[in-house]
Design an enzyme around this catalytic site. Structure first.
Site: not given
Length: 391
Positions: A47, A353, A356
């Protein structure tokens, strides 16, 4: 390299911005094109560098993801651009299209095989059980091989190759790696640091094997980022077991960061062993860990305000992270409806968040990479390419 000097990232950011401005003005005045030795980027990751692959396969992302730069969700795990986006911009390339995206993709200047929640090792569980992506590094590697084979086949057959790269691109590309975090963190709570350490040699060996395979396919330049200091992540400060004595003066968990440093030493050592086997390649270890640790420890030295507090989350101080309700979601908790909403100033946060990085942090990391100061061995990216503005 070791601990970076306070303010060094901010100073470099200013110097690089000035340099690329001069370059842009020179190009405009003298009608020259910026030059770069690299025609494309092929990225492998999770991610931290996924530009939309996971959500192309499993559409679900909603606002406020992407709010800062794109103004809408784009499948990136941030409020805006990722490090790989900034690298593409600096090299004068378009943002990488996800390999899994069927509509609107342009692979002329590379492809992104990264997907959210990916691991280096093949997962022994299901996405719908633990949330781990099925697109491990081995799958991404095979996708890259298939991509090259299909491009070659289509060009030899004289078929329509609009949106595809030329055949000689594979030897003139950057192959970037930002993966391994999920291998490290997904089992931490269950088996602890010592349990995770048992299979970390397998992780670095798989990365090395992938580089060898890509070398055999024609790849010559590989940038491999090490792991971030997860002991500073708001999410893990909430979720992972630790005592007050485990927190350093900056509020980060020492034991977990030490374990990450152990992994990073394994990775660097394995790449050092690999390098003599690939005589025509540049295999570069990229120490982004040092940069990220500095951002968490001293955010105000780099134009930010908050280190270990998430912008998008629920719960308030100190971490603004609640594992029961993730960024952008609304749930009923203890009879009350709560929403994990975004702050109004993500440009002041290191963490987007809790898991990340924000676009602001990603930009600082990208500037540090482009400086060349965090490469081992040294690699003259600034001489090989006329670096473009990434503002």
């Amino acid at each position: 390299m070791g601990y970076i000097r306070p303010r060094s990232l901010a100073v470099f950011r200013q110097l690089l911005a000035a340099a690329v401005l001069v370059l842009a003005l020179h190009a405009k005045d003298h009608h020259i094109d910026a030059k770069c030795e690299f025609d494309a980027i092929f990225n492998f990751g999770d991610s931290n560098s996924d530009t939309g692959g996971f959500y192309a396969a499993f559409p679900a992302q909603s606002s406020p993801w992407g709010m800062t730069y794109f103004g809408m969700p784009t499948g990136r795990a941030s409020d805006g651009r990722l490090v790989v986006d900034f690298l593409a911009q600096a090299l004068g390339l378009a943002f990488l299209s996800p390999y899994l995206q069927a509509l609107g993709s342009d692979f002329t200047h590379g492809a992104n095989f990264a997907t959210l929640a990916s691991t280096v090792l093949l997962p022994n569980t299901s996405l719908f059980v633990t949330g781990i992506s099925p697109f491990s590094l081995a799958i991404q590697r095979n996708q890259m091989k298939e991509f090259k084979a299909r491009v070659t086949q289509l060009r030899f057959q004289g078929k329509d190759t609009k949106g595809l790269p030329p055949l000689n691109v594979f030897g003139k590309s950057l192959y970037t790696f930002n993966i391994g975090q999920n291998d490290f963190t997904s089992n931490l709570a269950a088996i602890g640091i010592e349990g995770v350490k048992q299979y970390l040699p397998d992780v670095v060996n798989e990365i090395a094997w992938t580089i060898k395979v890509l070398y055999d396919e024609g790849g010559r330049t590989f940038l491999v980022q090490n792991l971030a200091p997860i002991g500073c992540y708001p999410a893990f400060l909430v979720e992972l077991p630790h005592g007050r004595s485990d927190l350093d003066e900056y509020g980060c968990m020492t034991s977990y960061n030490d374990a990450v440093s152990y992994y990073n030493s394994l990775l660097k050592g394995r790449l050092d062993q690999l390098r003599p086997q690939l005589p025509q390649a540049s295999v570069i270890y990229v120490d982004t860990h040092t940069v990220e640790l500095e951002l968490f420890r001293n955010p105000t030295h780099h134009g930010l305000k908050y280190g270990t507090r998430a912008c998008c989350g629920h719960g308030g101080d100190p971490y603004n992270f609640d594992p029961r309700v993730f960024c952008g979601n609304t749930k009923v908790i203890n009879g009350s409806t709560v929403t994990a909403s975004a702050c109004s100033d993500p440009q002041n946060y290191v963490s987007w968040d809790g898991i990340h990085f924000s676009e602001a942090a990603n930009k600082a990391i990208a500037y540090a990479i482009l400086s060349g100061d965090y490469f081992s061995p040294s690699f003259p990216i600034g001489k090989l390419c006329d670096l473009q503005p990434i503002g």
